[in-house]
Design a protein around this motif. Sequence first.
Motif, short mmCIF file in Angstrom:
data_model
loop_
_atom_site.label_atom_id
_atom_site.label_comp_id
_atom_site.label_asym_id
_atom_site.label_seq_id
_atom_site.Cartn_x
_atom_site.Cartn_y
_atom_site.Cartn_z
N LYS A 142 0.84 -1.19 0.00
CA LYS A 142 0.00 0.00 0.00
C LYS A 142 0.89 1.25 0.00
O LYS A 142 1.64 1.47 0.94
CB LYS A 142 -0.91 0.02 1.23
CG LYS A 142 -1.90 -1.14 1.29
CD LYS A 142 -2.73 -1.07 2.57
CE LYS A 142 -3.72 -2.21 2.66
NZ LYS A 142 -4.51 -2.16 3.93
N ILE A 143 0.76 2.05 -1.06
CA ILE A 143 1.61 3.23 -1.24
C ILE A 143 0.73 4.47 -1.30
O ILE A 143 -0.29 4.50 -1.99
CB ILE A 143 2.46 3.12 -2.52
CG1 ILE A 143 3.22 1.80 -2.55
CG2 ILE A 143 3.40 4.32 -2.63
CD1 ILE A 143 4.18 1.58 -1.39
N GLY A 144 1.12 5.53 -0.60
CA GLY A 144 0.36 6.77 -0.59
C GLY A 144 1.05 7.87 -1.38
O GLY A 144 2.28 7.92 -1.46
N SER A 145 0.23 8.76 -1.96
CA SER A 145 0.76 9.88 -2.73
C SER A 145 -0.27 11.01 -2.76
O SER A 145 -1.47 10.77 -2.70
CB SER A 145 1.08 9.45 -4.17
OG SER A 145 1.35 10.57 -4.99
N MET A 146 0.22 12.23 -2.88
CA MET A 146 -0.67 13.35 -3.16
C MET A 146 -1.24 13.19 -4.55
O MET A 146 -0.56 12.71 -5.47
CB MET A 146 0.11 14.68 -3.05
CG MET A 146 -0.75 15.91 -3.25
SD MET A 146 0.14 17.46 -2.92
CE MET A 146 1.24 17.51 -4.33
N LEU A 187 1.61 7.72 8.92
CA LEU A 187 1.74 7.64 10.39
C LEU A 187 0.62 6.80 11.00
O LEU A 187 0.82 6.16 12.04
CB LEU A 187 1.71 9.05 10.99
CG LEU A 187 2.91 9.95 10.65
CD1 LEU A 187 2.64 11.37 11.12
CD2 LEU A 187 4.19 9.41 11.29
N ALA A 188 -0.55 6.80 10.36
CA ALA A 188 -1.70 6.04 10.85
C ALA A 188 -1.71 4.59 10.34
O ALA A 188 -2.67 3.85 10.59
CB ALA A 188 -3.00 6.73 10.44
N HIS A 189 -0.65 4.20 9.61
CA HIS A 189 -0.52 2.86 9.05
C HIS A 189 -1.58 2.55 7.98
O HIS A 189 -1.83 1.37 7.68
CB HIS A 189 -0.59 1.79 10.15
CG HIS A 189 0.50 1.91 11.19
ND1 HIS A 189 1.72 1.29 11.06
CD2 HIS A 189 0.55 2.62 12.34
CE1 HIS A 189 2.48 1.58 12.12
NE2 HIS A 189 1.79 2.39 12.91
N ALA A 190 -2.19 3.59 7.41
CA ALA A 190 -3.14 3.38 6.32
C ALA A 190 -2.41 3.02 5.03
O ALA A 190 -2.98 2.38 4.14
CB ALA A 190 -4.00 4.62 6.10
N VAL A 191 -1.16 3.47 4.92
CA VAL A 191 -0.28 3.08 3.81
C VAL A 191 1.05 2.65 4.41
O VAL A 191 1.38 3.02 5.54
CB VAL A 191 -0.08 4.22 2.79
CG1 VAL A 191 -1.40 4.58 2.11
CG2 VAL A 191 0.56 5.44 3.43
N GLU A 192 1.80 1.89 3.63
CA GLU A 192 3.08 1.38 4.13
C GLU A 192 4.26 2.26 3.76
O GLU A 192 5.33 2.19 4.40
CB GLU A 192 3.32 -0.03 3.58
CG GLU A 192 2.29 -1.05 3.99
CD GLU A 192 2.47 -2.35 3.24
OE1 GLU A 192 3.32 -3.17 3.65
OE2 GLU A 192 1.78 -2.53 2.21
N ALA A 193 4.09 3.07 2.73
CA ALA A 193 5.15 3.96 2.30
C ALA A 193 4.52 5.13 1.55
O ALA A 193 3.38 5.06 1.09
CB ALA A 193 6.17 3.24 1.41
N GLN A 194 5.27 6.20 1.45
CA GLN A 194 4.82 7.40 0.74
C GLN A 194 5.88 7.79 -0.28
O GLN A 194 7.07 7.80 0.02
CB GLN A 194 4.61 8.55 1.73
CG GLN A 194 4.28 9.88 1.08
CD GLN A 194 4.17 11.00 2.09
OE1 GLN A 194 4.26 10.78 3.31
NE2 GLN A 194 3.96 12.22 1.63
N ILE A 195 5.44 8.11 -1.49
CA ILE A 195 6.38 8.63 -2.48
C ILE A 195 6.09 10.11 -2.64
O ILE A 195 4.93 10.52 -2.78
CB ILE A 195 6.29 7.87 -3.82
CG1 ILE A 195 7.37 8.41 -4.80
CG2 ILE A 195 4.90 7.91 -4.43
CD1 ILE A 195 7.59 7.51 -6.01
N THR A 196 7.14 10.92 -2.56
CA THR A 196 6.97 12.36 -2.62
C THR A 196 8.25 13.01 -3.12
O THR A 196 9.28 12.34 -3.31
CB THR A 196 6.58 12.92 -1.23
OG1 THR A 196 6.25 14.30 -1.36
CG2 THR A 196 7.70 12.77 -0.22
N ASP A 197 8.20 14.31 -3.32
CA ASP A 197 9.38 15.05 -3.74
C ASP A 197 10.51 14.87 -2.72
O ASP A 197 10.28 14.81 -1.51
CB ASP A 197 9.02 16.53 -3.89
CG ASP A 197 10.20 17.37 -4.29
OD1 ASP A 197 10.43 17.52 -5.50
OD2 ASP A 197 10.91 17.87 -3.38
N ALA A 198 11.75 14.80 -3.21
CA ALA A 198 12.89 14.52 -2.35
C ALA A 198 13.07 15.58 -1.27
O ALA A 198 13.34 15.26 -0.10
CB ALA A 198 14.16 14.40 -3.19
#
Length: 277
Positions: A142-146, A187-198
């Motif tokens: 599960k990956i999160g992104s804007m 932070l809420a464990h809804a996703v396992e990782a986030q991809i975002t700007d460096a």
Amino acid sequence: MTAFQMIARPIAVCLLGAAVAMTSLAASAFQKDGKIVAGSDVTFFPYEYMDNNKPAGFDIEFMDGLAKTMGRTVETLDTRFPNLITGLQAGRFDVTNSSMYITAERVKVIDMIPYLKSGESILTLKGSDFQPKTPEEFCGHKIGSMGATSWLAQMHKLSDEYCVKKGLKPIAISEYSTDPQTTQALLAHAVEAQITDAAVARGAVEKLGGRVVISSDTLIYPVLNGFGVKKGNDEVKNALIEGIKKFSATPEYAALLKKYNFQAPTDADIAELMPKS
């Protein structure tokens, strides 16, 4: 007054009026006299964010310095990222100033002026078992992104053309309205990782006191950041290009890059990364 003079005078007045109208049209290429109206999603630390109820960050300071060089001031309109291009096309502002990556899809609908080189990083919870270094490790996670970011299309393509074709589970991609909301999901464990700007990832690590870490060790999908200008608004585009040339030669510009630990794109970067139209 001769008959010729009687005819010539109104023609001359009409021509003068047309010239004045054309001059006025050129002057009104910017929304407001003496200003640059900029659309920004002011939720993207350290590029643009609110500090004591005022816009702050690299992009905000960059545009302020650029505007000063051009003899103008900046009016920032806080607009969510997915609405920036449509707002620009509708004439709500002169320019998008929101760490927008220059992509082939975007340059089809707006003009873009490069001013920075960037890319993505991967954020994970400190101490979690899942610490991916590359997007290829996202399969089955599960990956999160804007929302509306350029890398979302790359994630979907990776899921379809890499994960699924290799017999792995697809990437479960969750989109959020803002980057901070995505980090809260992490932070809420809804996703396992986030991809975002460096740079945004570095800022999150600093602000959250080490609750999150950057698991990737190289820049992912290097890309150019650019200001967006409505297609056909060449007066604004050319004024900004000329302004950037002048501003980039100032000590203020060098100090700004040093302050945020950013690098301006080289001619080689632009030649390599600017989408070919």
